[in-house]
Design a protein around this motif. Sequence first.
Motif, mmCIF file in Angstrom:
data_model
loop_
_atom_site.group_PDB
_atom_site.id
_atom_site.type_symbol
_atom_site.label_atom_id
_atom_site.label_comp_id
_atom_site.label_asym_id
_atom_site.label_seq_id
_atom_site.Cartn_x
_atom_site.Cartn_y
_atom_site.Cartn_z
ATOM 1 N N ASP A 152 0.857 -1.218 0.090
ATOM 2 C CA ASP A 152 -0.024 0.053 0.046
ATOM 3 C C ASP A 152 0.994 1.265 0.054
ATOM 4 N N MET A 153 1.909 1.235 0.813
ATOM 5 C CA MET A 153 2.802 2.335 0.996
ATOM 6 C C MET A 153 3.431 2.689 -0.301
ATOM 7 N N ASN A 154 3.661 1.764 -1.029
ATOM 8 C CA ASN A 154 4.486 1.831 -2.501
ATOM 9 C C ASN A 154 3.556 2.667 -3.485
ATOM 10 N N ARG A 155 2.172 2.536 -3.219
ATOM 11 C CA ARG A 155 1.132 3.368 -4.177
ATOM 12 C C ARG A 155 1.364 4.791 -4.008
ATOM 13 N N PHE A 156 2.194 5.671 -3.188
ATOM 14 C CA PHE A 156 2.465 6.770 -3.096
ATOM 15 C C PHE A 156 3.792 7.041 -3.863
ATOM 16 N N GLN A 157 4.358 6.211 -4.415
ATOM 17 C CA GLN A 157 5.501 6.380 -5.507
ATOM 18 C C GLN A 157 4.812 6.830 -6.813
ATOM 19 N N GLY A 158 5.123 7.801 -7.390
ATOM 20 C CA GLY A 158 4.789 8.330 -8.748
ATOM 21 C C GLY A 158 3.168 8.845 -8.716
ATOM 22 N N MET A 159 2.793 8.791 -7.464
ATOM 23 C CA MET A 159 1.202 9.240 -7.451
ATOM 24 C C MET A 159 0.985 11.028 -7.463
ATOM 25 N N GLU A 160 0.132 11.275 -8.379
ATOM 26 C CA GLU A 160 -0.098 12.799 -8.361
ATOM 27 C C GLU A 160 -1.502 13.009 -8.052
ATOM 28 N N CYS A 161 -1.597 13.758 -7.143
ATOM 29 C CA CYS A 161 -2.869 14.041 -6.404
ATOM 30 C C CYS A 161 -3.260 15.565 -6.435
ATOM 31 N N ALA A 162 -4.477 15.820 -6.408
ATOM 32 C CA ALA A 162 -5.043 17.058 -6.067
ATOM 33 C C ALA A 162 -5.412 17.607 -4.703
ATOM 34 N N ILE A 163 -5.926 16.321 -4.073
ATOM 35 C CA ILE A 163 -6.256 16.389 -2.787
ATOM 36 C C ILE A 163 -5.762 14.964 -1.854
ATOM 37 N N VAL A 164 -5.224 15.423 -0.883
ATOM 38 C CA VAL A 164 -4.998 14.457 0.388
ATOM 39 C C VAL A 164 -5.997 14.509 1.453
ATOM 40 N N TRP A 165 -6.498 13.258 1.871
ATOM 41 C CA TRP A 165 -7.267 13.068 3.089
ATOM 42 C C TRP A 165 -6.958 12.459 4.045
ATOM 43 N N PHE A 166 -6.377 12.641 5.225
ATOM 44 C CA PHE A 166 -5.675 11.882 6.304
ATOM 45 C C PHE A 166 -6.861 11.767 7.357
ATOM 46 N N GLU A 167 -7.249 10.421 7.362
ATOM 47 C CA GLU A 167 -8.427 10.053 8.544
ATOM 48 C C GLU A 167 -7.639 9.595 9.698
ATOM 49 N N GLU A 168 -7.786 10.228 10.951
ATOM 50 C CA GLU A 168 -7.519 9.760 12.233
ATOM 51 C C GLU A 168 -6.010 9.222 12.264
ATOM 52 N N PRO A 169 -5.205 10.329 12.023
ATOM 53 C CA PRO A 169 -3.858 10.199 12.405
ATOM 54 C C PRO A 169 -3.187 10.084 13.399
ATOM 55 N N ALA A 170 -4.094 10.369 14.664
ATOM 56 C CA ALA A 170 -3.569 10.180 15.948
ATOM 57 C C ALA A 170 -3.928 8.809 16.484
ATOM 58 N N PRO A 171 -3.088 8.255 17.267
ATOM 59 C CA PRO A 171 -3.474 6.761 17.734
ATOM 60 C C PRO A 171 -4.544 7.093 18.698
ATOM 61 N N ALA A 172 -5.370 5.942 19.086
ATOM 62 C CA ALA A 172 -6.462 5.964 19.922
ATOM 63 C C ALA A 172 -6.478 4.818 20.573
ATOM 64 N N GLY A 173 -5.282 4.513 21.497
ATOM 65 C CA GLY A 173 -5.181 3.409 22.379
ATOM 66 C C GLY A 173 -5.179 2.176 21.414
ATOM 67 N N ASP A 174 -5.904 1.071 21.710
ATOM 68 C CA ASP A 174 -5.600 -0.131 21.047
ATOM 69 C C ASP A 174 -6.663 -0.052 19.954
ATOM 70 N N ILE A 175 -7.487 0.986 19.665
ATOM 71 C CA ILE A 175 -8.366 1.235 18.631
ATOM 72 C C ILE A 175 -7.805 1.323 17.075
#
Length: 365
Positions: free
Chosen positions: A165-188
Motif C-alpha cells: 500500500d505504501m508503494n502506491r505513493f511512489q509516482g502518485m499525483e494528487c489534487a487532494i490528500v485526506w488523512f483520516e484519524e492520524p492520531a493513535p487511539a489506544g488499542d483502537i
Amino acid sequence: MALSPRRVFKPHEPANRFIQSLNRYVVACGPRGESKTSTALFACLVYAKWQWQMADQDYDIIREKSGIWSVRLIKTFERIRSDFQNESDAEAFLFALKKKEPIRVATVRDTKTNLGATTVKGIKQWISENEGDYRGKKSAPDVLYYPSNKPFMEMNFIGCDSTSDMNRFQGMECAIVWFEEPAPAGDISTGVSDDVFGVVATCLRQPGIIRYRFQITMNPPDEEHWTIKKVKPLSHCEWIDFPKGSNTTLPAEYREENRRALEAAGRPDLIDRLVEGKVGPVQLGPKVTPEFGTAHITNIRPVPNPEKPIHLLWDFGRTPVCIITQVNYHWVFYYTLMGENVALEEHIERTVRPILRREFMGYDF
C-alpha cells in the motif's frame, strides 16, 4: 447539497468553514459523531466538481455567474497564473486543465482494514455502489470513481500497514490528500506517522490543478502529536474545531452510550477525546498499574525527610528522564524531569543538578 434523492447533506457551521476553506492544510478536529467524515467527503466532491467545470468554461463568464465560493477561487487562479515565468508555461497549465482527467484524491488511514470498516462505510452512506464505481475488495476497496459514468473524482484508499500500500505513493499525483484519524487511539487505531505525512504531501502535484488541498479529519490528539506540533502552527493551515454537539441530528443517547462503554472499559483518556472532544494523553497498551487513579494524587507538596536517602531513577536515550523519589513511609515522587532531543550529560547539568542543589543539598543519594 445532495448526491441522490435519498439524503441531503446540510453542513453545520464548522463543517461549512471546512468545505469552503482556501488554505492548503485544513484540519477538522472533534469527538465522534460530529460529521467529520461526511464533511471531508463533500469537501472533496465540491472541490473536484468545481475544478472539473473550470476546464469547460471561460474564466470571465465564471466570474460573472458564480457565487462567492467560485469567485474566491478564481482570484486565486489569476494570482497563480500571474506567477508563470512565460506564456508557454501558462499554455501548458491550461492544456493540462483541459485534459479532463478525474480529480485524484488520496485517502489515507492507519490500516486498510480500518479504512474499509469506518471511512469507506461512511462514504457508502452517501455514494452507493450503484452511484460510484468501487474497485477492489468489497470490504476494503482500492479506489472509487464518482460518478460511475464519466467520473470527475478518483478517490484512492491507502492504508499504512503494508509495504504494497505504501508503494502506491511512489509516482502518485494528487489534487487532494485526506488523512483520516492520524492520531493513535489506544488499542483502537495506531494512527499515521509524520514520516507518512511528509511523503504524501509531495504527492500534491496532479497537473492542471489550480489549488491543492491537504485535509485532515481526526479526534483530538495527544498534545505532543505531530499534527499539533508541526501542522497546526503552519501559516497556511486552518484548524477547525468541531465541538461536541455540532451535529444536531445525532441522538443525545449516542454520546452517553459511548461514555458509559468507555467508563466500563476503564478508558477515561478516550472519554476526553472521543466523547468530549478534548486534547489529552493517549493510553497505549494495557495499564501497568490499573489500580492507580486520582485518589493517589495530591495537591499538597510533600516535604522531603532529611533522614532518608533520595533515589534517582533514570531513563536514557535522546529523551532522557530523571525521577527524584524518596521512600518515606510511602514512595514519594518529587520530580519527573524529562529532556527532549538532548544528551544525558547535558540534561543532568542543565536541569537535574540545579534542582538537587536547590532542594536536596545535604541529602544522601
